[in-house]
Design an enzyme around this catalytic site. Sequence first.
Site, PDB file in Angstrom:
ATOM      1  N   LYS A 146       1.008  -1.060   0.179  1.00 35.19           N
ATOM      2  CA  LYS A 146       0.254  -0.399   0.040  1.00 35.19           C
ATOM      3  C   LYS A 146       0.601   1.678  -0.272  1.00 35.19           C
ATOM      4  O   LYS A 146       0.258   2.371  -0.910  1.00 35.19           O
ATOM      5  CB  LYS A 146      -0.633  -0.195   1.126  1.00 35.19           C
ATOM      6  CG  LYS A 146      -1.486   1.699   1.449  1.00 35.19           C
ATOM      7  CD  LYS A 146      -1.974   1.158   2.459  1.00 35.19           C
ATOM      8  CE  LYS A 146      -1.886   1.321   3.897  1.00 35.19           C
ATOM      9  NZ  LYS A 146      -1.157   3.041   4.021  1.00 35.19           N
ATOM     10  N   ASN A 147       2.220   1.498   0.989  1.00 38.75           N
ATOM     11  CA  ASN A 147       2.154   2.442   0.837  1.00 38.75           C
ATOM     12  C   ASN A 147       3.518   2.809   0.297  1.00 38.75           C
ATOM     13  O   ASN A 147       4.478   3.970  -0.084  1.00 38.75           O
ATOM     14  CB  ASN A 147       2.748   2.339   2.219  1.00 38.75           C
ATOM     15  CG  ASN A 147       2.402   2.522   3.637  1.00 38.75           C
ATOM     16  OD1 ASN A 147       1.205   3.295   3.910  1.00 38.75           O
ATOM     17  ND2 ASN A 147       2.487   2.703   4.630  1.00 38.75           N
ATOM     18  N   ARG A 171      -5.132  10.808   3.580  1.00 37.37           N
ATOM     19  CA  ARG A 171      -3.291  11.801   4.046  1.00 37.37           C
ATOM     20  C   ARG A 171      -3.080  11.778   3.712  1.00 37.37           C
ATOM     21  O   ARG A 171      -2.042  12.972   2.804  1.00 37.37           O
ATOM     22  CB  ARG A 171      -3.450  11.455   5.779  1.00 37.37           C
ATOM     23  CG  ARG A 171      -3.378  12.634   6.507  1.00 37.37           C
ATOM     24  CD  ARG A 171      -3.015  12.104   7.900  1.00 37.37           C
ATOM     25  NE  ARG A 171      -2.417  12.904   7.935  1.00 37.37           N
ATOM     26  CZ  ARG A 171      -1.116  13.504   8.114  1.00 37.37           C
ATOM     27  NH1 ARG A 171      -0.622  12.955   6.764  1.00 37.37           N
ATOM     28  NH2 ARG A 171      -0.624  14.732   8.376  1.00 37.37           N
ATOM     29  N   ASP A 193      -4.944  13.160  12.401  1.00 32.77           N
ATOM     30  CA  ASP A 193      -6.148  11.635  11.795  1.00 32.77           C
ATOM     31  C   ASP A 193      -5.873  10.971  13.703  1.00 32.77           C
ATOM     32  O   ASP A 193      -5.562  11.714  14.629  1.00 32.77           O
ATOM     33  CB  ASP A 193      -6.253  11.128  10.921  1.00 32.77           C
ATOM     34  CG  ASP A 193      -4.055  10.331  11.323  1.00 32.77           C
ATOM     35  OD1 ASP A 193      -3.575  10.316  12.179  1.00 32.77           O
ATOM     36  OD2 ASP A 193      -4.323  10.104  10.119  1.00 32.77           O
ATOM     37  N   ASP A 251       3.381   0.305  12.205  1.00 36.58           N
ATOM     38  CA  ASP A 251       2.073  -0.561  11.309  1.00 36.58           C
ATOM     39  C   ASP A 251       2.359  -1.873  11.926  1.00 36.58           C
ATOM     40  O   ASP A 251       1.580  -2.423  11.553  1.00 36.58           O
ATOM     41  CB  ASP A 251       2.117  -0.177  10.563  1.00 36.58           C
ATOM     42  CG  ASP A 251       2.054   1.255   9.729  1.00 36.58           C
ATOM     43  OD1 ASP A 251       1.774   1.682  11.175  1.00 36.58           O
ATOM     44  OD2 ASP A 251       2.913   2.240   9.154  1.00 36.58           O
TER      45      ASP A 251
HETATM   46  N1  EPU Z   1       6.165  13.962  10.937  1.00 30.97           N
HETATM   47  C1  EPU Z   1       5.862  15.350  11.596  1.00 30.97           C
HETATM   48  N2  EPU Z   1       6.676  16.017  10.320  1.00 30.97           N
HETATM   49  C2  EPU Z   1       6.510  16.053   9.391  1.00 30.97           C
HETATM   50  C3  EPU Z   1       6.654  14.555   8.883  1.00 30.97           C
HETATM   51  C4  EPU Z   1       6.416  13.603   9.667  1.00 30.97           C
HETATM   52  O1  EPU Z   1       5.799  16.023  12.970  1.00 30.97           O
HETATM   53  O2  EPU Z   1       6.424  17.197   8.724  1.00 30.97           O
HETATM   54  C5  EPU Z   1       6.303  12.767  11.933  1.00 30.97           C
HETATM   55  C6  EPU Z   1       4.462  12.344  12.074  1.00 30.97           C
HETATM   56  O3  EPU Z   1       3.721  13.227  12.660  1.00 30.97           O
HETATM   57  C7  EPU Z   1       4.411  11.329  12.449  1.00 30.97           C
HETATM   58  C8  EPU Z   1       6.260  11.007  12.674  1.00 30.97           C
HETATM   59  O4  EPU Z   1       7.086  12.029  11.781  1.00 30.97           O
HETATM   60  O5  EPU Z   1       4.378  11.281  13.955  1.00 30.97           O
HETATM   61  C9  EPU Z   1       6.100   9.923  10.916  1.00 30.97           C
HETATM   62  O6  EPU Z   1       5.570  10.325  10.094  1.00 30.97           O
HETATM   63  P1  EPU Z   1       6.161  10.155   8.261  1.00 30.97           P
HETATM   64  O7  EPU Z   1       6.241  10.983   7.521  1.00 30.97           O
HETATM   65  O8  EPU Z   1       7.253   8.965   8.937  1.00 30.97           O
HETATM   66  O9  EPU Z   1       5.000   9.168   7.418  1.00 30.97           O
HETATM   67  P2  EPU Z   1       3.968   9.188   7.006  1.00 30.97           P
HETATM   68  O10 EPU Z   1       4.469   9.204   5.660  1.00 30.97           O
HETATM   69  O11 EPU Z   1       2.688  10.602   7.325  1.00 30.97           O
HETATM   70  C10 EPU Z   1       3.673   6.870   6.224  1.00 30.97           C
HETATM   71  C11 EPU Z   1       2.934   5.807   6.314  1.00 30.97           C
HETATM   72  C12 EPU Z   1       2.355   4.980   7.225  1.00 30.97           C
HETATM   73  C13 EPU Z   1       3.451   5.017   8.804  1.00 30.97           C
HETATM   74  C14 EPU Z   1       4.803   6.121   8.745  1.00 30.97           C
HETATM   75  C15 EPU Z   1       5.995   5.770   9.113  1.00 30.97           C
HETATM   76  C16 EPU Z   1       2.364   6.254   3.738  1.00 30.97           C
HETATM   77  C17 EPU Z   1       1.057   6.552   3.432  1.00 30.97           C
HETATM   78  N3  EPU Z   1       1.678   5.868   5.088  1.00 30.97           N
HETATM   79  O12 EPU Z   1       2.792   7.905   6.594  1.00 30.97           O
HETATM   80  O13 EPU Z   1       1.278   3.787   7.070  1.00 30.97           O
HETATM   81  O14 EPU Z   1       2.731   4.864   9.395  1.00 30.97           O
HETATM   82  O15 EPU Z   1       4.799   6.171   6.550  1.00 30.97           O
HETATM   83  O16 EPU Z   1       6.538   4.506   9.093  1.00 30.97           O
HETATM   84  O17 EPU Z   1       2.991   5.882   2.864  1.00 30.97           O
HETATM   85  C18 EPU Z   1      -0.289   2.329   7.170  1.00 30.97           C
HETATM   86  O18 EPU Z   1       0.075   1.876   6.768  1.00 30.97           O
HETATM   87  O19 EPU Z   1      -1.039   2.234   8.514  1.00 30.97           O
HETATM   88  C19 EPU Z   1       0.228   4.577   8.002  1.00 30.97           C
HETATM   89  C20 EPU Z   1       0.029   4.811   8.905  1.00 30.97           C
END
Ligand code: EPU
Length: 416
Positions: free
Chosen positions: A22-23, A92, A116, A305
């Site tokens: 998915k990701n 998101r 979220d 996750d």
């Molecule tokens: N964060 C910040 N500022 C930013 C970006 C992130 O503070 O500008 C913080 C976030 O709030 C969070 C942490 O950094 O606490 C990690 O965020 P990250 O940006 O790495 O995650 P994401 O890109 O929002 C993706 C996956 C998530 C997965 C995370 C971590 C997708 C669509 N989502 O999210 O997947 O948990 O990376 O590996 O790729 C899921 O599949 O169930 C899911 C939530």
Amino acid sequence: MSKLVVEGGARLQGTVGVMGAKNAVLKEMVSALLAPGRHRLTNVPGILDVTLMCEVLGHIGCRVEQGDHELWLVVPDQLLPEAPIELVRQMRASIVVLGPLLARCGEARVALPGGDDLGARPIDMHLNGLEAMGVDFELVHGELVGRVDGRLKGTEVELPFPSVGATENLLFAGVLAEGDTVIVNAAREPEIEDLITQLAEMGADISGGGTSLVTVHGVEKLAPAEHHVVPDRLEAGTYATAAAITAGDVTVTGCTPEHLRMELRKLSEAGCEVEQGNGWLRVRGPERPTPVDFATLPFPGFHTDMHPQMVAVLSIAAGTSVITENLYDARFRYVGELARMGADITTEAQHAVIRGVEQLSGCPVLAPDIRAGAALVMAGLRAEGITEVADASHIDRGYEEFPERLRALGARIERG
Ligand code: EPU
């Protein structure tokens, strides 16, 4: 409201195949925006989030054709550079259209996603990085409006944390930028490495993929490509925990076990017998798991996750486990639901103490997000009696035919 009804007690046995991640696929659909023409993705999972991303791309002006686990994305010369709140609210991950739209159109209007079920989830690192590359942002009535004069400018961006989404947006911005974009402290997740492979197939020039230092040499243009999506390590890991919690014996095929090294190590510490080979893994669960401690961390650490599914396993361990959640501030929301099933878990800030109980008992519970939903189903598989997991549509966002695949392994589970 969608519901899954699980009757506990069956030991899961057999073989289950997993699909593309998915990701990875969600971002690989978005990267198509960088090059007009017809793109093809294979090993595409049949999940709700892919359907939602098709809507986002449709809004921007793309035509999407779907085959059997395949997608063709036809990207026009002219894009509508916006993702409105109705779409961003549903998913998101839509925020990653920012990079490609700015690169292609010089502007992007994307609704600010907000928090979220997992917490506040700010996007400051995405915005700071893109600003360093020449973008001006303003927030207008809840919508981020980004503009860049001419081409984006490559520069060095040091991320304070290896954010997956920020790394992706910077990669998207960097591939068509003028000069080099250097991402310091980049995310190293296998899905990022796979995205870099896809971008290279499209003609991008990127080095350091899979490491913390990624350098993108901007090129003038990219071309459509064909890409096979990397296997979903979270789907594979979830079926591994299904074996662990039911004292079962499950072989997962179509996966990459090296992408689950830490999670498989923790399952073996918990008393599972783990075997693996090229493209497969086999987990045999103990009668009762041994307690283990873990802390979630960016790759190659224990994946956040996989945290709720592992906590479900540890909830019936013979002893006490302590775990730490380092990525999300609201990930423990499912703990109250597990407690309704008899689990003994105390949380304090980002820590949870899980005192294993001998038996869980089925009851109605509510899935707060994808992974917590999967974890509640795991708990239901082991619990005595019937567990009804409400809001199960969360699970369909990330798992193709979850109840059907579990049923093929011998689980008693139906959609309610
Ligand atoms: N964060 C910040 N500022 C930013 C970006 C992130 O503070 O500008 C913080 C976030 O709030 C969070 C942490 O950094 O606490 C990690 O965020 P990250 O940006 O790495 O995650 P994401 O890109 O929002 C993706 C996956 C998530 C997965 C995370 C971590 C997708 C669509 N989502 O999210 O997947 O948990 O990376 O590996 O790729 C899921 O599949 O169930 C899911 C939530």
